[in-house]
Design a protein around this motif. Structure first.
Motif, PDB file in Angstrom:
ATOM      1  N   PHE A   1       0.843  -1.202   0.000  1.00  0.00           N
ATOM      2  CA  PHE A   1       0.000   0.000   0.000  1.00  0.00           C
ATOM      3  C   PHE A   1       0.879   1.253   0.000  1.00  0.00           C
ATOM      4  CE2 PHE A   1      -3.211   3.013   1.602  1.00  0.00           C
ATOM      5  CZ  PHE A   1      -4.237   2.715   0.721  1.00  0.00           C
ATOM      6  N   CYS A   2       2.001   1.198   0.765  1.00  0.00           N
ATOM      7  CA  CYS A   2       2.889   2.366   0.839  1.00  0.00           C
ATOM      8  C   CYS A   2       3.502   2.674  -0.525  1.00  0.00           C
ATOM      9  CB  CYS A   2       3.980   2.141   1.890  1.00  0.00           C
ATOM     10  SG  CYS A   2       3.309   2.208   3.551  1.00  0.00           S
ATOM     11  N   GLN A   3       3.821   1.611  -1.266  1.00  0.00           N
ATOM     12  CA  GLN A   3       4.353   1.839  -2.624  1.00  0.00           C
ATOM     13  C   GLN A   3       3.354   2.621  -3.462  1.00  0.00           C
ATOM     14  OE1 GLN A   3       5.401  -1.812  -4.596  1.00  0.00           O
ATOM     15  NE2 GLN A   3       7.252  -2.034  -3.367  1.00  0.00           N
ATOM     16  N   GLY A   4       2.084   2.223  -3.337  1.00  0.00           N
ATOM     17  CA  GLY A   4       1.020   2.919  -4.067  1.00  0.00           C
ATOM     18  C   GLY A   4       0.903   4.371  -3.609  1.00  0.00           C
ATOM     19  N   LEU A   5       1.074   4.559  -2.296  1.00  0.00           N
ATOM     20  CA  LEU A   5       0.967   5.928  -1.769  1.00  0.00           C
ATOM     21  C   LEU A   5       2.056   6.825  -2.352  1.00  0.00           C
ATOM     22  CD1 LEU A   5       0.173   5.397   2.039  1.00  0.00           C
ATOM     23  CD2 LEU A   5      -1.386   6.129   0.237  1.00  0.00           C
ATOM     24  N   GLU A   6       3.236   6.218  -2.590  1.00  0.00           N
ATOM     25  CA  GLU A   6       4.339   7.021  -3.154  1.00  0.00           C
ATOM     26  C   GLU A   6       3.919   7.656  -4.464  1.00  0.00           C
ATOM     27  OE1 GLU A   6       7.973   4.723  -3.309  1.00  0.00           O
ATOM     28  OE2 GLU A   6       7.882   4.406  -1.130  1.00  0.00           O
ATOM     29  N   GLU A   7       3.175   6.881  -5.280  1.00  0.00           N
ATOM     30  CA  GLU A   7       2.716   7.426  -6.565  1.00  0.00           C
ATOM     31  C   GLU A   7       1.799   8.630  -6.323  1.00  0.00           C
ATOM     32  OE1 GLU A   7       0.764   4.540  -9.097  1.00  0.00           O
ATOM     33  OE2 GLU A   7      -0.125   6.144 -10.316  1.00  0.00           O
ATOM     34  N   ILE A   8       0.931   8.495  -5.313  1.00  0.00           N
ATOM     35  CA  ILE A   8       0.003   9.602  -5.023  1.00  0.00           C
ATOM     36  C   ILE A   8       0.793  10.831  -4.571  1.00  0.00           C
ATOM     37  CG2 ILE A   8      -1.878  10.353  -3.495  1.00  0.00           C
ATOM     38  CD1 ILE A   8      -2.918   7.471  -3.538  1.00  0.00           C
ATOM     39  N   TRP A   9       1.812  10.587  -3.750  1.00  0.00           N
ATOM     40  CA  TRP A   9       2.644  11.713  -3.263  1.00  0.00           C
ATOM     41  C   TRP A   9       3.375  12.380  -4.442  1.00  0.00           C
ATOM     42  CZ3 TRP A   9      -0.009  10.019   0.503  1.00  0.00           C
ATOM     43  CH2 TRP A   9       0.032  10.607   1.766  1.00  0.00           C
ATOM     44  N   GLU A  10       3.829  11.561  -5.390  1.00  0.00           N
ATOM     45  CA  GLU A  10       4.550  12.124  -6.543  1.00  0.00           C
ATOM     46  C   GLU A  10       3.642  12.964  -7.427  1.00  0.00           C
ATOM     47  OE1 GLU A  10       6.402   8.850  -8.660  1.00  0.00           O
ATOM     48  OE2 GLU A  10       7.592   8.448  -6.851  1.00  0.00           O
ATOM     49  N   THR A  11       2.430  12.436  -7.709  1.00  0.00           N
ATOM     50  CA  THR A  11       1.552  13.161  -8.639  1.00  0.00           C
ATOM     51  C   THR A  11       0.815  14.291  -7.940  1.00  0.00           C
ATOM     52  OG1 THR A  11      -0.300  11.678  -8.181  1.00  0.00           O
ATOM     53  CG2 THR A  11       1.102  11.111 -10.061  1.00  0.00           C
ATOM     54  N   GLY A  12       0.621  14.147  -6.625  1.00  0.00           N
ATOM     55  CA  GLY A  12      -0.174  15.159  -5.914  1.00  0.00           C
ATOM     56  C   GLY A  12      -1.630  15.092  -6.337  1.00  0.00           C
TER      57      GLY A  12
END
Ligand code: T4K
Length: 397
Positions: free
Chosen positions: A22-33
């Motif tokens: 799940f954290c890996q997926g969150l990284e994408e969200i953090w990158e794209t904003g």
């Protein structure tokens, strides 16, 4: 003497994917904003579900209630809709918010779904649709309802909140009727934290549903209908994608629990189980409902519910009270005596079931119920119902 569980055993617990995934997926969200409003993860989730259901006619929402509400609105359903009183309140709330009059009719005794004969008898010139519920994931009488809908020119809508993953004749249950709504709430065997899905026959509805869930916006300057805000966000979509990968495993684990409950509970007087489902049905094991016959069991459903709490077991009385008995729906006039639905609401208890529930805990829950039956001495009782002593030695706390 059986000791209470040290930690509470709830009716369900949500499946959670490994945290690092799940954290890996969150990284994408953090990158794209990008957090919501049709973001890239939601689009990916939509594509995955299109593949899963083999149709493009799908639309995701932030919860099942708004999905159903918008489904009815987008299809222009009005007047009277024939529906079941034996369901979660949200089914009728979705009609209410569309100013549709619910016409409650009785259910069938085996699987608690709408009784087609009662549906047909309740049709009036104002009836526009049937809103049936695959309650506990048990498929409705699909052929009979489809036949009635066709002969009377009614829309057939399924509240499939409980039925994600259910198949009938190797075909997803989503492909029956004009529209199906699935809930992805955390308490379901498949979830996206909260979420809802519509699957529908008419491709033309997709645009309408997309407008309705996003305030009616067509573009920055045009609002084409008075929509609401029912968009699924990126965190929900991420959870949905990740849980989908584990769905088969989740259902498999739940099916073992169902099997064990059935094996143990069928021997207890006063506990009635639904008949085994047809071999054409692939079930999702979302709930495990039992009926308690007070005379035979020796205590009422409500007493059993309270007693189980003393052992730290939190079963639920889904669905009690009957929906039409809630204060907000009590004034609706009902012609059908709802005999079967009332009996079900008074007798059903749904027992704990979730992928993380240990089989040994299921054994213990059954053992507690055996010992409570008629208040009999459990050792005598065990002998009477023919269970091996070794099993009890291993499981009695
Ligand atoms: N149609 C039907 C036929 C439905 O059953 C539902 C929802 C809907 C429509 C509407 O769909 P949504 O809008 O909800 O997507 C639950 C759920 O909130 C609801 O989704 C569900 N049906 C209904 C049958 O049950 P509660 O109030 O019984 O759930 P709650 O919070 O008491 O949770 C039950 C147990 O689950 C808890 O004791 C512990 C465990 N739990 C729960 C949550 C939320 C967890 O361990 N973690 C959690 O995050 O309503």
């Amino acid at each position: 003497m059986i000791r209470p569980f040290e930690k509470p055993i709830y009716v369900t617990r949500p499946f959670l994917p490994p945290l690092e995934e799940f954290c890996q997926g969150l990284e994408e969200i953090w990158e794209t904003g990008w957090l919501t409003n049709n973001g890239p993860i939601l689009q990916r989730f939509t594509d995955e579900l299109c593949n899963y259901f083999e149709t493009d006619n799908i639309c995701l929402f932030n919860n099942g209630t708004l999905a159903l509400q918008i489904g009815l609105q987008g299809m222009g359903i009005s007047g009277e809709v024939i529906t079941t009183p034996f369901t979660f309140v949200a089914t009728t709330h979705a009609l209410f918010w569309n100013k549709i009059r619910p016409v409650f009719v009785d259910i069938e005794p085996d699987y608690y779904t709408l009784d087609p004969e009662k549906v047909e008898a309740a049709i009036t010139p104002w009836t526009t649709a049937i809103l049936a519920v695959h309650v506990y994931g048990y498929p409705c009488n699909l052929n009979a309802l489809a036949d009635i809908a066709r002969r009377h020119n009614l829309r057939l809508i399924y509240d499939s909140a409980h039925a994600f993953g259910v198949e009938v004749g190797a075909k997803s249950i989503a492909h029956f009727g004009d529209l199906s709504m699935f809930s992805f709430h955390a308490t379901k065997s498949y979830h996206s934290i909260e979420g809802g899905l519509l699957i529908f026959k008419e491709s033309g509805l997709k645009g309408t549903f997309d407008y309705l869930k996003n305030f009616g916006f067509k573009n920055e300057l045009e609002v084409v209908m008075p929509g609401t805000n029912a968009k699924m966000n990126e965190m929900q979509a991420l959870m949905g994608i990740q849980v989908l990968k584990y769905l088969d495993d989740i259902i498999e684990k739940r099916s073992r629990i169902t099997d064990l409950y059935r094996q143990r509970l069928k021997k207890i007087p006063g506990i009635r189980l639904a008949p085994p489902l047809s071999p054409h049905v692939k079930y999702n094991h979302v709930y495990f409902p039992i009926e308690v016959d007070e005379d035979e069991f020796g205590m009422s459903r409500d007493q059993l519910y309270e007693k189980l709490k003393e052992f730290n077991v939190f079963s639920r009385r889904y669905f009690y009270p009957l929906l039409c008995d809630y204060a907000c729906y009590r004034s609706i006039s009902i012609k059908d005596p709802l005999t079967v639905a009332r009996r079900a609401a008074d007798r059903i208890l749904t027992l704990p079931i979730y992928d993380g529930l240990e089989l040994s805990d299921v054994e213990t829950i059954c053992e507690i119920m055996m010992s409570l039956q008629m208040g009999k001495d459990s050792s005598l009782h065990r002998r009477r119902i023919g269970l091996e002593p070794e099993y009890f030695k291993a499981n009695t706390r």
